[in-house]
Design a protein around this motif. Sequence first.
Motif, PDB file in Angstrom:
ATOM      1  N   PHE A 309       0.825  -1.205   0.000  1.00 23.91           N
ATOM      2  CA  PHE A 309       0.000   0.000   0.000  1.00 23.91           C
ATOM      3  C   PHE A 309       0.863   1.262   0.000  1.00 23.91           C
ATOM      4  O   PHE A 309       0.473   2.283  -0.570  1.00 23.91           O
ATOM      5  CB  PHE A 309      -0.952  -0.019   1.197  1.00 23.91           C
ATOM      6  CG  PHE A 309      -2.173  -0.894   0.984  1.00 23.91           C
ATOM      7  CD1 PHE A 309      -2.347  -1.619  -0.183  1.00 23.91           C
ATOM      8  CD2 PHE A 309      -3.153  -0.998   1.960  1.00 23.91           C
ATOM      9  CE1 PHE A 309      -3.467  -2.413  -0.387  1.00 23.91           C
ATOM     10  CE2 PHE A 309      -4.281  -1.778   1.778  1.00 23.91           C
ATOM     11  CZ  PHE A 309      -4.445  -2.494   0.600  1.00 23.91           C
ATOM     12  N   ARG A 310       2.050   1.208   0.628  1.00 23.06           N
ATOM     13  CA  ARG A 310       2.934   2.372   0.551  1.00 23.06           C
ATOM     14  C   ARG A 310       3.489   2.530  -0.862  1.00 23.06           C
ATOM     15  O   ARG A 310       3.687   3.659  -1.330  1.00 23.06           O
ATOM     16  CB  ARG A 310       4.065   2.254   1.579  1.00 23.06           C
ATOM     17  CG  ARG A 310       3.577   2.488   3.007  1.00 23.06           C
ATOM     18  CD  ARG A 310       4.692   2.897   3.942  1.00 23.06           C
ATOM     19  NE  ARG A 310       5.645   1.846   4.217  1.00 23.06           N
ATOM     20  CZ  ARG A 310       5.481   0.894   5.146  1.00 23.06           C
ATOM     21  NH1 ARG A 310       4.352   0.848   5.846  1.00 23.06           N
ATOM     22  NH2 ARG A 310       6.416   0.001   5.361  1.00 23.06           N
ATOM     23  N   ASP A 311       3.753   1.411  -1.560  1.00 24.81           N
ATOM     24  CA  ASP A 311       4.113   1.506  -2.984  1.00 24.81           C
ATOM     25  C   ASP A 311       3.040   2.285  -3.742  1.00 24.81           C
ATOM     26  O   ASP A 311       3.336   3.212  -4.507  1.00 24.81           O
ATOM     27  CB  ASP A 311       4.210   0.110  -3.619  1.00 24.81           C
ATOM     28  CG  ASP A 311       5.319  -0.756  -3.067  1.00 24.81           C
ATOM     29  OD1 ASP A 311       6.236  -0.236  -2.417  1.00 24.81           O
ATOM     30  OD2 ASP A 311       5.263  -1.986  -3.310  1.00 24.81           O
ATOM     31  N   ILE A 312       1.812   1.887  -3.539  1.00 20.22           N
ATOM     32  CA  ILE A 312       0.685   2.463  -4.277  1.00 20.22           C
ATOM     33  C   ILE A 312       0.535   3.955  -3.984  1.00 20.22           C
ATOM     34  O   ILE A 312       0.410   4.781  -4.894  1.00 20.22           O
ATOM     35  CB  ILE A 312      -0.617   1.714  -3.899  1.00 20.22           C
ATOM     36  CG1 ILE A 312      -0.585   0.289  -4.454  1.00 20.22           C
ATOM     37  CG2 ILE A 312      -1.850   2.463  -4.397  1.00 20.22           C
ATOM     38  CD1 ILE A 312      -1.614  -0.622  -3.809  1.00 20.22           C
ATOM     39  N   ALA A 313       0.546   4.312  -2.690  1.00 16.61           N
ATOM     40  CA  ALA A 313       0.348   5.715  -2.319  1.00 16.61           C
ATOM     41  C   ALA A 313       1.484   6.583  -2.856  1.00 16.61           C
ATOM     42  O   ALA A 313       1.261   7.715  -3.307  1.00 16.61           O
ATOM     43  CB  ALA A 313       0.250   5.842  -0.803  1.00 16.61           C
ATOM     44  N   THR A 314       2.714   6.061  -2.834  1.00 16.95           N
ATOM     45  CA  THR A 314       3.862   6.818  -3.343  1.00 16.95           C
ATOM     46  C   THR A 314       3.773   7.001  -4.844  1.00 16.95           C
ATOM     47  O   THR A 314       3.973   8.109  -5.370  1.00 16.95           O
ATOM     48  CB  THR A 314       5.168   6.083  -2.980  1.00 16.95           C
ATOM     49  OG1 THR A 314       5.259   5.953  -1.562  1.00 16.95           O
ATOM     50  CG2 THR A 314       6.384   6.837  -3.508  1.00 16.95           C
ATOM     51  N   LEU A 315       3.469   5.922  -5.568  1.00 18.58           N
ATOM     52  CA  LEU A 315       3.364   6.009  -7.022  1.00 18.58           C
ATOM     53  C   LEU A 315       2.219   6.935  -7.427  1.00 18.58           C
ATOM     54  O   LEU A 315       2.363   7.756  -8.352  1.00 18.58           O
ATOM     55  CB  LEU A 315       3.159   4.616  -7.618  1.00 18.58           C
ATOM     56  CG  LEU A 315       3.028   4.540  -9.141  1.00 18.58           C
ATOM     57  CD1 LEU A 315       4.267   5.111  -9.834  1.00 18.58           C
ATOM     58  CD2 LEU A 315       2.779   3.098  -9.582  1.00 18.58           C
ATOM     59  N   HIS A 320       0.345  11.957  -9.746  1.00 21.42           N
ATOM     60  CA  HIS A 320      -0.490  13.156  -9.588  1.00 21.42           C
ATOM     61  C   HIS A 320       0.315  14.411  -9.935  1.00 21.42           C
ATOM     62  O   HIS A 320      -0.154  15.282 -10.681  1.00 21.42           O
ATOM     63  CB  HIS A 320      -0.997  13.229  -8.152  1.00 21.42           C
ATOM     64  CG  HIS A 320      -1.848  14.425  -7.862  1.00 21.42           C
ATOM     65  ND1 HIS A 320      -3.191  14.468  -8.148  1.00 21.42           N
ATOM     66  CD2 HIS A 320      -1.541  15.629  -7.315  1.00 21.42           C
ATOM     67  CE1 HIS A 320      -3.677  15.644  -7.787  1.00 21.42           C
ATOM     68  NE2 HIS A 320      -2.698  16.365  -7.287  1.00 21.42           N
ATOM     69  N   THR A 321       1.526  14.488  -9.402  1.00 22.17           N
ATOM     70  CA  THR A 321       2.385  15.632  -9.705  1.00 22.17           C
ATOM     71  C   THR A 321       2.730  15.689 -11.188  1.00 22.17           C
ATOM     72  O   THR A 321       2.721  16.769 -11.814  1.00 22.17           O
ATOM     73  CB  THR A 321       3.675  15.553  -8.868  1.00 22.17           C
ATOM     74  OG1 THR A 321       3.335  15.553  -7.479  1.00 22.17           O
ATOM     75  CG2 THR A 321       4.590  16.731  -9.156  1.00 22.17           C
ATOM     76  N   ALA A 322       3.040  14.532 -11.769  1.00 25.25           N
ATOM     77  CA  ALA A 322       3.403  14.483 -13.195  1.00 25.25           C
ATOM     78  C   ALA A 322       2.253  14.961 -14.067  1.00 25.25           C
ATOM     79  O   ALA A 322       2.457  15.658 -15.071  1.00 25.25           O
ATOM     80  CB  ALA A 322       3.814  13.065 -13.577  1.00 25.25           C
ATOM     81  N   LYS A 323       1.028  14.602 -13.687  1.00 29.26           N
ATOM     82  CA  LYS A 323      -0.127  15.051 -14.473  1.00 29.26           C
ATOM     83  C   LYS A 323      -0.273  16.572 -14.395  1.00 29.26           C
ATOM     84  O   LYS A 323      -0.508  17.237 -15.406  1.00 29.26           O
ATOM     85  CB  LYS A 323      -1.405  14.380 -13.970  1.00 29.26           C
ATOM     86  CG  LYS A 323      -2.663  14.839 -14.715  1.00 29.26           C
ATOM     87  CD  LYS A 323      -3.896  14.166 -14.159  1.00 29.26           C
ATOM     88  CE  LYS A 323      -5.144  14.552 -14.974  1.00 29.26           C
ATOM     89  NZ  LYS A 323      -5.477  15.981 -14.833  1.00 29.26           N
TER      90      LYS A 323
END
Length: 420
Positions: A309-315, A320-323
Motif C-alpha cells: 500500500f505504501r508503494d501504491i500511495a507513493t506512485l 499526480h504531480t506528473a499530471k
Amino acid sequence: MRNSSDYDAIIVGAGPTGLAAALAVAQSDLRVALIAAPHNPAATGADTRTAALFKNSLTLLSNIGAWTACEPASAPLNAIRLIDDTGALLRAPEVVFQASEIGHDLFGYNVPQQALVAALRQAAAGFGHGLTVIESAGAQDIAVDADRASLTLAEGQTLTTQLIIGADGRRSICRHAAGIATASHTYNQAALACTFKHAVPHHGISTEFHRRAGPMTTVPMPGRASSLIWVEHPDVAHRLASISAADFLHTLEDNLQGLLGKLSDLGPRVVFPLSMMSSESMGRNRIALVGEAAHVAPPIGAQGLNLSFRDIATLADILHTAKLEKQDLGSDDLLRRYDNARHGDVNSRARAVDLLNYSLTSQLIPVQLLRGAGVHALKALSPLRRRIMAAGLAPAGDPPPLMREADTRDATFASRRTTL
C-alpha cells in the motif's frame, strides 16, 4: 482524438494491491484500466486469509472509498505481545507494545482478505468513467517503445498507455517485460494459515510466540475469533495441515499455553513456503511494479500488504504531480523517482524481517543471547520501545498524501496546484 483503447495507466492484476492501485491512480483524473481475471465469487469466498493493516494503510483505504465497507468484518489491533518460547539460554521477558504509548488509539485492524477484495471491487465498480475494469484471461504480450506501451490480452484486444503498473504478483509478466532482474532465496520453513474461535477474549491483542522453528502469531478477528500464522519446518507444517481438526486444535491449544482457552470452529488450513524476493528496480521501460511483483517477504511483522500500500500511495502521488506538470507518466525520470522513493523502505524492512527470523532459528549461542538481551532492553527502556513501534508502523517522514487524513491531503494537493 484519443482511441478508446488508449489509457494514461493500465494496472495488471486485480488482487488487493491491483485494485487499490487502480483506485488510487484514478483519483488524479487519469484514464485508468484495470486488467482483472473474471470474478469468481466461489473462489473469493474460500479465501480465509487476513491482513494486519496499520493506520496509514487504513487511511489509504478510506481515501479511495473502500474502508467503510470492510470495517465491520475487521478487528482493531490495540496491542502486540511478544512471548519467548525458544527455550534459549537467556529467556527473554514477555513484552507488550501498547498503541497508546505512541499516541495512537490502535495500531490498525486485522482485515479479512475476502472483505477487503469485495470492498475494493465495490469501490472500483462505482468509481465512474475514469476507471475501466476489463475482465480477461490475462495479458499475453507487452511491448514498449519510446512514447507508449502496448498490452495485448488473451482475447486478442490490444491496449495502449503511457504507463503499465504491474500488480501481478511474484511471477509478474510485467516485471519480465520490463527486464527487471530479481534476487531471491527460500527458507527451510513454511507457514500454516487458518482461523479459529476461542473461549477467552483476545482483548484486541495480537500475540507472537517466538519459537525455534519460527514465530507463531495469533491476530484478533471480530468476537472471540483469531487468525493464525504458524511458521514451522515444511514437513511439520504439512503434517499439521493434514491431521484432524480436533487433533490440530488440541495441538494448537498446547502451543498457545492456554492463552485463548478452549479452541473450536477451525477454518481451512493453508500451507505456503517462506521465501524472500527483491527486484533490482521498482520500475523501468514504462512499467512500474507494486506489491509482490516488486518484493516478497515472509509473513513476519505484518509488513507485506502495508509495504504494498505504501508503494501504491507513493506512485499515485508521483503520478499526480506528473499530471499537473504535464509530464510523460511513463518516463525514465518518473520511474527513477518512484524507485528512489521506495528503495530504502522496502530493503530495510526485508533486512529486518530476515534478521528477526534468523535470530529465532539460529543455533548459535551468541545470536540467542543478543536476541534475548535485545528483548530485555525493549522491556526496560520505554523510549527504545516507542522508537521500535513507530519504525515498525511506517518509515520516518510524512506519509504520501493518500495516507493522510482528507483535510491534510487536500491541502497538499491544493498547494501544489497554486505553485505550478
